[in-house]
Design a protein around this motif. Structure first.
Motif, PDB file in Angstrom:
ATOM      1  N   GLU A 240       0.843  -1.147   0.004  1.00  0.00           N
ATOM      2  CA  GLU A 240      -0.159  -0.031   0.079  1.00  0.00           C
ATOM      3  C   GLU A 240       0.963   1.242   0.081  1.00  0.00           C
ATOM      4  N   ILE A 241       0.594   2.266  -0.760  1.00  0.00           N
ATOM      5  CA  ILE A 241       1.298   3.520  -0.662  1.00  0.00           C
ATOM      6  C   ILE A 241       0.437   4.446   0.200  1.00  0.00           C
ATOM      7  N   VAL A 242       1.308   4.945   1.300  1.00  0.00           N
ATOM      8  CA  VAL A 242       0.786   5.402   2.334  1.00  0.00           C
ATOM      9  C   VAL A 242       1.477   7.102   2.434  1.00  0.00           C
ATOM     10  N   ASP A 349      -7.416  15.807  12.203  1.00  0.00           N
ATOM     11  CA  ASP A 349      -8.463  14.894  12.493  1.00  0.00           C
ATOM     12  C   ASP A 349      -8.535  13.613  11.678  1.00  0.00           C
ATOM     13  N   LEU A 350      -8.456  14.053  10.539  1.00  0.00           N
ATOM     14  CA  LEU A 350      -8.827  12.880   9.535  1.00  0.00           C
ATOM     15  C   LEU A 350      -7.425  11.769   9.470  1.00  0.00           C
ATOM     16  N   PHE A 351      -6.245  12.202   9.945  1.00  0.00           N
ATOM     17  CA  PHE A 351      -5.065  11.397   9.987  1.00  0.00           C
ATOM     18  C   PHE A 351      -5.348  10.796  11.419  1.00  0.00           C
ATOM     19  N   ARG A 356     -10.928   2.442   7.844  1.00  0.00           N
ATOM     20  CA  ARG A 356     -10.727   2.844   6.110  1.00  0.00           C
ATOM     21  C   ARG A 356     -11.811   3.385   5.659  1.00  0.00           C
ATOM     22  N   THR A 357     -13.081   2.820   5.788  1.00  0.00           N
ATOM     23  CA  THR A 357     -14.365   3.293   5.156  1.00  0.00           C
ATOM     24  C   THR A 357     -14.763   4.522   5.662  1.00  0.00           C
ATOM     25  N   VAL A 358     -14.671   4.784   6.958  1.00  0.00           N
ATOM     26  CA  VAL A 358     -14.948   6.220   7.359  1.00  0.00           C
ATOM     27  C   VAL A 358     -13.896   7.215   7.021  1.00  0.00           C
ATOM     28  N   ALA A 359     -12.802   6.931   6.819  1.00  0.00           N
ATOM     29  CA  ALA A 359     -11.616   7.807   6.241  1.00  0.00           C
ATOM     30  C   ALA A 359     -11.844   7.954   4.942  1.00  0.00           C
ATOM     31  N   GLU A 360     -12.507   7.015   4.031  1.00  0.00           N
ATOM     32  CA  GLU A 360     -12.805   7.566   2.584  1.00  0.00           C
ATOM     33  C   GLU A 360     -13.642   8.267   2.485  1.00  0.00           C
ATOM     34  N   ILE A 393      -6.085   7.786   2.398  1.00  0.00           N
ATOM     35  CA  ILE A 393      -7.325   6.647   2.999  1.00  0.00           C
ATOM     36  C   ILE A 393      -6.371   5.665   3.687  1.00  0.00           C
ATOM     37  N   ALA A 394      -5.337   5.297   3.061  1.00  0.00           N
ATOM     38  CA  ALA A 394      -4.496   3.942   3.499  1.00  0.00           C
ATOM     39  C   ALA A 394      -4.027   4.446   4.788  1.00  0.00           C
TER      40      ALA A 394
END
Length: 448
Positions: A240-242, A349-351, A356-360, A393-394
């Motif tokens: 995964e790319i983060v 806050d997003l970080f 994952r679903t909530v982040a998207e 998102i990852a």
């Protein structure tokens, strides 16, 4: 009182015998003289095994551990060169206890390794021993390669393979000349260092490292400036790319908050100049005073905004009472800055999300709100960064960053400062890998 002249040395070693100890007139160097005691009849040709005869004599020297601190010490050897009676080949008798590839003794090399292990610089070692810095650097290079090989063997023996990597660049010379570094985030080992930061430069990492080593990589942290993700997707498709939180927030602070803050400051400066131009044409003293008061107020607002960079960038909880009050006043009086600041707080806050679903959903909503704000700098930032949405998102699933590698970059900067820069990039890159070893101590090079 003991003097140099009182010292006498009597010893035999591997076919050589001492004759005397010499001291230079300025007492800055000492020499121990050895003469070969080997008999020609006991020597045979190393090529064909036949008898030889003494062809000529020679003399050479080896640098040794100083007998007195600051006094360079050498061993002077007088030996024989032989020629085979049958094959005609010539050879020189061996010099005892020489360190391979150098003109120093084994014990001098061991002493240098001990100094290097305790972070003594090459220049300091040179001043203490009188041994040339290039020889010391050669020993250091061998020492670092040995330790890196030992570390590699240790990890291979345990079956360990990296799971989380970080990729970042660092400056190696002035003039925007960079190198790329790949770190194992779990162990802190630097796996690879290479010159340049382009795709072709980074591709060398995948050419030089064993593909099996990367078979267990789960995620790779990187910033958004480079196109490293293209090669990672190609060579490590399972990873995964983060995208790194620090770089995202730093770019937002510079490209959005910084731009909007300066735009608001310029508005106050422009209004102040317009008011001052009106004063020059005004005749009524009361009106003049009122205009001067307004101009002063606008100038104060301009200065407040110009000095508020860190107030806007810092975490609100870390602000002093005075700065908190200043922040509230700025946000109340400047709508665009208030919007950008609120978006910054929400982005932080997003970080912190772990689903994952909530982040998207949250990131998608954030980008939509940013593009709908009508603030040019914020809109432009959102349009550019939305293309990297999967990597953002990852982060919810793999909360890794390049922070560890960024911290290690400070060690690299210290090494560069102490060494006054490096002419040999291969040596410097080897040093970077060595100082990342968990059990090693920093070995820094100082040019003479």
């Amino acid at each position: 009182m003991l003097c140099f002249d009182d010292i006498k040395v009597e010893l035999s070693c591997q076919g050589y015998k001492t004759t005397h100890l010499g001291i230079s007139p300025d007492e800055k160097s000492s020499v121990l003289f050895f003469e070969s005691q080997v008999k020609t009849k006991d020597v045979h040709c190393p090529f064909c095994g036949n008898e030889v005869y003494m062809h000529e004599t020679y003399d050479t020297y080896l640098s040794d551990v100083p007998v007195w601190l600051g006094v360079m010490h050498r061993l002077q050897f007088y030996g024989h060169r032989y020629k085979c009676k049958k094959c005609g080949k010539t050879f020189t008798e061996d010099i005892p206890f020489v360190y391979p590839g150098t003109r120093i003794t084994e014990r001098a090399a061991n002493q240098i390794k001990g100094f290097l292990k305790h972070k003594v610089s090459i220049r300091a070692i040179q001043e203490m021993t009188g041994i040339h810095w290039d020889t010391i650097r050669k020993i250091q290079t061998e020492y670092m390669k040995e330790k890196i090989a030992e570390r590699k063997a240790e990890l291979e023996a345990s079956g360990y393979k990296p799971k989380f990597l970080a990729v970042d660049e660092f400056a190696i010379h002035k003039g925007h000349r960079y190198a790329t570094c790949v770190m194992d985030l779990e162990t802190g080992d630097v796996l690879w260092v290479g010159k340049g930061r382009t795709l072709s430069d980074f591709s060398k990492f995948f050419e030089e490292i064993n593909p099996d080593t990367l078979s267990k990589v789960i995620a790779v942290a990187m910033d958004m400036n480079a196109s490293y993700h293209k090669l990672v997707e190609k060579h490590i498709p399972q990873a995964e790319i983060v995208y790194d939180r620090y770089h995202m927030q730093a770019q937002y602070g510079k490209e959005v908050l910084g731009v909007v803050r300066l735009e608001e400051a310029r508005k106050h400066s422009k209004i102040s100049q317009e008011i001052l131009s009106q004063i020059s044409n005004e005749t009524d003293n009361t009106t003049k005073k009122e205009l001067q008061k307004q101009a002063k107020s606008e100038k104060q607002e301009y200065n407040k905004l110009k000095k508020s960079r860190w107030t806007l960038l810092m975490n609100r909880d870390n602000l002093s009472e005075a700065r908190s009050q200043c922040l509230e006043e700025i946000l109340q009086d400047h709508h665009d800055l208030a919007v950008c600041y609120a978006m910054k707080e929400e982005m932080c806050d997003l970080f912190r999300l772990t689903d994952r679903t909530v982040a998207e959903d949250r990131w998608t909503a954030w980008f939509h709100a940013a593009k709908s704000s009508g603030i040019p700098a914020l809109v432009k930032f959102a349009e550019l960064k939305e293309k990297r949405l999967p990597g953002l998102i990852a982060h919810a699933q793999f909360p890794i960053s390049t922070g560890k590698l960024e911290g290690f970059n400070n060690k690299i900067k210290v090494a560069k400062r102490i060494g006054y820069g490096y002419r040999d990039d291969s040596f410097f890159f080897l040093l970077v890998r060595f100082i990342s070893l968990p059990s090693s101590r920093s070995v820094l090079h100082t040019n003479p």
